[in-house]
Enzyme design. Structure first.
Site, mmCIF file in Angstrom:
data_model
loop_
_atom_site.group_PDB
_atom_site.id
_atom_site.type_symbol
_atom_site.label_atom_id
_atom_site.label_comp_id
_atom_site.label_asym_id
_atom_site.label_seq_id
_atom_site.Cartn_x
_atom_site.Cartn_y
_atom_site.Cartn_z
ATOM 1 N N LYS A 95 0.801 -1.187 0.216
ATOM 2 C CA LYS A 95 0.094 -0.053 -0.052
ATOM 3 C C LYS A 95 0.722 1.265 0.052
ATOM 4 O O LYS A 95 1.822 1.401 0.918
ATOM 5 C CB LYS A 95 -0.788 0.014 1.261
ATOM 6 N N LEU A 131 -5.014 0.226 7.324
ATOM 7 C CA LEU A 131 -3.601 0.846 7.285
ATOM 8 C C LEU A 131 -3.882 2.532 7.259
ATOM 9 O O LEU A 131 -4.711 2.601 6.377
ATOM 10 C CB LEU A 131 -2.708 0.595 6.313
ATOM 11 N N ASP A 132 -3.456 3.292 7.949
ATOM 12 C CA ASP A 132 -3.944 4.640 7.949
ATOM 13 C C ASP A 132 -3.669 5.327 6.502
ATOM 14 O O ASP A 132 -2.748 4.717 5.758
ATOM 15 C CB ASP A 132 -3.003 5.639 8.855
ATOM 16 N N TYR A 133 -4.306 6.503 6.364
ATOM 17 C CA TYR A 133 -3.947 7.098 4.782
ATOM 18 C C TYR A 133 -2.576 7.299 4.738
ATOM 19 O O TYR A 133 -2.062 7.049 3.652
ATOM 20 C CB TYR A 133 -4.824 8.376 4.947
ATOM 21 N N THR A 135 0.064 5.940 6.252
ATOM 22 C CA THR A 135 0.894 4.732 6.260
ATOM 23 C C THR A 135 0.852 3.783 5.139
ATOM 24 O O THR A 135 0.022 3.587 4.489
ATOM 25 C CB THR A 135 0.380 3.844 7.623
#
Length: 266
Positions: A95, A131-133, A135
């Site tokens: 990602k 997963l955070d934006y 990260t």
């Protein structure tokens, strides 16, 4: 048509029924949300929400009770579409930052689904956890709701390893606190594994690996902030032993059989 359905169950083959395919379910009855998840509708928790929102019918009757059980002769509809059982697929995505970890976004922002090709999307995969934006790194995707549930329910201690760049030169007392657990959002974190990879005095930053077994919102960032160090860059490098394995940013690959087996053993 009733005789046709009976014949279908007797010989156990797929047949078309109205707007979709009849779902194949084992002889023993199972909870509705579990069956929905196994058919790739969404994670089990999300399926529970879909049920309570009144979007599910069993044999033409709306069902909102989470305790409802279904068997192989039951016809299940979600949003007017009859479900069918499909082959499970499993992927790992590298990602990038700047993408939301969700299947869709009402504001039209980029999601991880935008990184998948049309054929992969047809399998109705969804992310396992988040997963955070901002990260990057390992994100698992599947249409196997049972595996998603196993890996994300709170009592499962699945190791997730992160590479973390923080501002400042971290010291041993701060590392010890991270290892033993710190208070975030009013709850103490579980023990973590922490290793210092680099202390860059020139750029006033430190590079660490932090391995946790929880999946709380922005946990690693909050842990570091609690001990006085702001996260500059965060990348997940392993989830349950699954790594990026040479993937470029934004690329993904099917999981290998031994990786799937290992995830199910956790």
């Amino acid at each position: 048509m009733v005789n046709g359905i009976s014949l279908w169950y007797t010989i156990n083959v797929y047949m078309f029924w109205s707007k979709g395919l009849v779902i194949v379910v084992d002889d023993n009855k199972e909870r509705l949300q579990k069956v929905m998840a196994s058919c790739g509708v969404a994670s089990r928790r999300k399926c529970e929400e879909i049920i309570t929102e009144g979007r599910v019918k069993v044999n033409g009757v709306k069902v909102t009770e989470l305790g409802t059980k279904v068997g192989k002769k039951d016809i299940i509809e979600v949003d007017g579409k009859i479900l069918f059982k499909q082959e499970h697929v499993y992927y790992v995505l590298n990602k990038p930052t700047g993408y939301l970890t969700t299947v869709s976004d009402s504001l039209g922002r980029r999601t991880v689904m935008d990184l998948l090709d049309p054929e992969t999307k047809k399998t109705r995969v969804f992310p396992i956890g988040r997963l955070d934006y901002d990260t990057s790194g390992v994100l698992l995707l599947t249409n196997d709701g049972d595996l998603s549930y196993r890996l994300t329910k709170s009592q499962k201690e699945v190791e997730k390893e992160y590479q973390v760049r923080v501002s400042g030169i971290i010291d041993q007392p701060a590392v010890t606190k991270l290892i033993k657990g710190v208070m975030i959002d009013g709850v103490m974190t579980k023990r973590a594994k922490v290793q210092i990879l680099e202390l860059n005095k020139k750029n006033d930053s430190s590079l660490l690996t932090i391995t946790i077994t929880e999946g709380r919102n922005r946990q690693v960032r909050k842990m570091c902030e609690t001990v006085g160090f702001e996260v500059k860059k965060l990348k997940r490098v392993s989830f349950g032993g699954v790594t990026l394995d040479g993937l470029g940013v934004g690329e993904y690959r099917p999981l290998k059989p031994h990786e799937i087996k290992k995830l199910y053993s956790l």
